[in-house]
Design a protein around this motif. Sequence first.
Motif, mmCIF file in Angstrom:
data_model
loop_
_atom_site.group_PDB
_atom_site.id
_atom_site.type_symbol
_atom_site.label_atom_id
_atom_site.label_comp_id
_atom_site.label_asym_id
_atom_site.label_seq_id
_atom_site.Cartn_x
_atom_site.Cartn_y
_atom_site.Cartn_z
ATOM 1 N N LEU A 1 3.012 5.943 -5.920
ATOM 2 C CA LEU A 1 2.530 6.187 -7.277
ATOM 3 C C LEU A 1 1.512 7.318 -7.292
ATOM 4 O O LEU A 1 1.475 8.122 -8.226
ATOM 5 C CB LEU A 1 1.936 4.913 -7.874
ATOM 6 N N LYS A 2 0.691 7.393 -6.259
ATOM 7 C CA LYS A 2 -0.272 8.495 -6.149
ATOM 8 C C LYS A 2 0.467 9.827 -6.018
ATOM 9 O O LYS A 2 0.067 10.830 -6.624
ATOM 10 C CB LYS A 2 -1.204 8.257 -4.955
ATOM 11 N N LEU A 3 1.544 9.850 -5.236
ATOM 12 C CA LEU A 3 2.356 11.073 -5.125
ATOM 13 C C LEU A 3 2.925 11.473 -6.485
ATOM 14 O O LEU A 3 2.955 12.658 -6.826
ATOM 15 C CB LEU A 3 3.497 10.871 -4.128
ATOM 16 N N ALA A 4 3.374 10.481 -7.253
ATOM 17 C CA ALA A 4 3.903 10.759 -8.585
ATOM 18 C C ALA A 4 2.825 11.347 -9.488
ATOM 19 O O ALA A 4 3.055 12.317 -10.209
ATOM 20 C CB ALA A 4 4.473 9.478 -9.197
ATOM 21 N N GLN A 5 1.635 10.774 -9.417
ATOM 22 C CA GLN A 5 0.511 11.279 -10.197
ATOM 23 C C GLN A 5 0.192 12.725 -9.803
ATOM 24 O O GLN A 5 0.027 13.595 -10.662
ATOM 25 C CB GLN A 5 -0.708 10.390 -9.971
ATOM 26 N N ASP A 6 0.125 12.981 -8.515
ATOM 27 C CA ASP A 6 -0.166 14.331 -8.025
ATOM 28 C C ASP A 6 0.906 15.329 -8.457
ATOM 29 O O ASP A 6 0.599 16.451 -8.855
ATOM 30 C CB ASP A 6 -0.294 14.344 -6.499
ATOM 31 N N GLU B 1 -0.951 -7.960 -13.874
ATOM 32 C CA GLU B 1 -2.297 -8.332 -13.434
ATOM 33 C C GLU B 1 -2.415 -8.412 -11.911
ATOM 34 O O GLU B 1 -3.404 -7.953 -11.331
ATOM 35 C CB GLU B 1 -2.684 -9.671 -14.055
ATOM 36 N N GLN B 2 -1.395 -8.957 -11.252
ATOM 37 C CA GLN B 2 -1.466 -9.134 -9.804
ATOM 38 C C GLN B 2 -1.398 -7.808 -9.038
ATOM 39 O O GLN B 2 -1.678 -7.773 -7.842
ATOM 40 C CB GLN B 2 -0.371 -10.093 -9.308
ATOM 41 N N LEU B 3 -1.072 -6.713 -9.729
ATOM 42 C CA LEU B 3 -0.971 -5.410 -9.062
ATOM 43 C C LEU B 3 -2.092 -4.450 -9.443
ATOM 44 O O LEU B 3 -2.147 -3.329 -8.966
ATOM 45 C CB LEU B 3 0.390 -4.772 -9.371
ATOM 46 N N GLU B 4 -3.004 -4.901 -10.283
ATOM 47 C CA GLU B 4 -4.085 -4.035 -10.737
ATOM 48 C C GLU B 4 -4.959 -3.503 -9.604
ATOM 49 O O GLU B 4 -5.448 -2.385 -9.663
ATOM 50 C CB GLU B 4 -4.933 -4.734 -11.788
ATOM 51 N N VAL B 5 -5.143 -4.291 -8.540
ATOM 52 C CA VAL B 5 -5.980 -3.847 -7.424
ATOM 53 C C VAL B 5 -5.376 -2.611 -6.749
ATOM 54 O O VAL B 5 -6.098 -1.701 -6.361
ATOM 55 C CB VAL B 5 -6.217 -5.003 -6.415
ATOM 56 N N PHE B 6 -4.047 -2.579 -6.626
ATOM 57 C CA PHE B 6 -3.402 -1.403 -6.035
ATOM 58 C C PHE B 6 -3.515 -0.192 -6.930
ATOM 59 O O PHE B 6 -3.783 0.908 -6.478
ATOM 60 C CB PHE B 6 -1.919 -1.676 -5.740
ATOM 61 N N VAL B 7 -3.303 -0.393 -8.219
ATOM 62 C CA VAL B 7 -3.356 0.695 -9.185
ATOM 63 C C VAL B 7 -4.766 1.274 -9.284
ATOM 64 O O VAL B 7 -4.950 2.477 -9.475
ATOM 65 C CB VAL B 7 -2.818 0.229 -10.550
ATOM 66 N N ALA B 8 -5.764 0.432 -9.095
ATOM 67 C CA ALA B 8 -7.152 0.907 -9.123
ATOM 68 C C ALA B 8 -7.408 1.947 -8.042
ATOM 69 O O ALA B 8 -8.288 2.800 -8.188
ATOM 70 C CB ALA B 8 -8.108 -0.269 -8.976
ATOM 71 N N LEU B 9 -6.641 1.912 -6.970
ATOM 72 C CA LEU B 9 -6.805 2.892 -5.887
ATOM 73 C C LEU B 9 -6.420 4.299 -6.325
ATOM 74 O O LEU B 9 -6.824 5.276 -5.689
ATOM 75 C CB LEU B 9 -5.947 2.490 -4.683
ATOM 76 N N LEU B 10 -5.678 4.442 -7.380
ATOM 77 C CA LEU B 10 -5.217 5.751 -7.847
ATOM 78 C C LEU B 10 -6.273 6.506 -8.621
ATOM 79 O O LEU B 10 -6.130 7.697 -8.843
ATOM 80 C CB LEU B 10 -3.962 5.592 -8.705
ATOM 81 N N SER C 1 0.826 -1.212 0.000
ATOM 82 C CA SER C 1 0.000 0.000 0.000
ATOM 83 C C SER C 1 0.861 1.262 0.000
ATOM 84 O O SER C 1 0.471 2.281 -0.568
ATOM 85 C CB SER C 1 -0.960 -0.004 1.185
ATOM 86 N N ALA C 2 2.042 1.206 0.615
ATOM 87 C CA ALA C 2 2.946 2.364 0.580
ATOM 88 C C ALA C 2 3.419 2.609 -0.854
ATOM 89 O O ALA C 2 3.542 3.764 -1.283
ATOM 90 C CB ALA C 2 4.132 2.144 1.512
ATOM 91 N N GLY C 3 3.666 1.539 -1.596
ATOM 92 C CA GLY C 3 4.047 1.678 -2.996
ATOM 93 C C GLY C 3 2.943 2.319 -3.815
ATOM 94 O O GLY C 3 3.197 3.181 -4.663
ATOM 95 N N ALA C 4 1.708 1.922 -3.566
ATOM 96 C CA ALA C 4 0.573 2.546 -4.245
ATOM 97 C C ALA C 4 0.499 4.022 -3.885
ATOM 98 O O ALA C 4 0.226 4.870 -4.737
ATOM 99 C CB ALA C 4 -0.728 1.839 -3.879
ATOM 100 N N GLY C 5 0.772 4.339 -2.616
ATOM 101 C CA GLY C 5 0.788 5.738 -2.184
ATOM 102 C C GLY C 5 1.873 6.538 -2.892
ATOM 103 O O GLY C 5 1.661 7.701 -3.246
#
Length: 91
Positions: free
Chosen positions: A60-65, A81-90, A54-58
């Motif tokens: 990526l969100k910082l990068a997007q912002d 495919e196994q990481l799509e659930v995390f990316v969906a959080l963005l 979840s920190a990694g997803a966070g």
Amino acid sequence: MDFKVNSTDKGLKIEIDGTLTFENHRDFKDILTAIRDAQEDVEISLKGLSNMDSAGAGMLKLAQDKAQQNGKDFKLANIPEQLEVFVALLK
């Protein structure tokens, strides 16, 4: 985590390999700096990413912002495919 930053005719392309977890947050600052300094749109390829928490997803969100704050388009590409659930959080 390993990463490469390349400027292409389509924009700034960043490729991330390995794992993206809390332990990588210091190294991820270099990616944020590249995005801040970019003169073009940003694409992050996750093709070589094998694990993310979840920190990694966070991060990526910082990068997007960061990209959006600087008026740049932001895209995640080649999402395993196994990481799509995390990316969906963005979204």
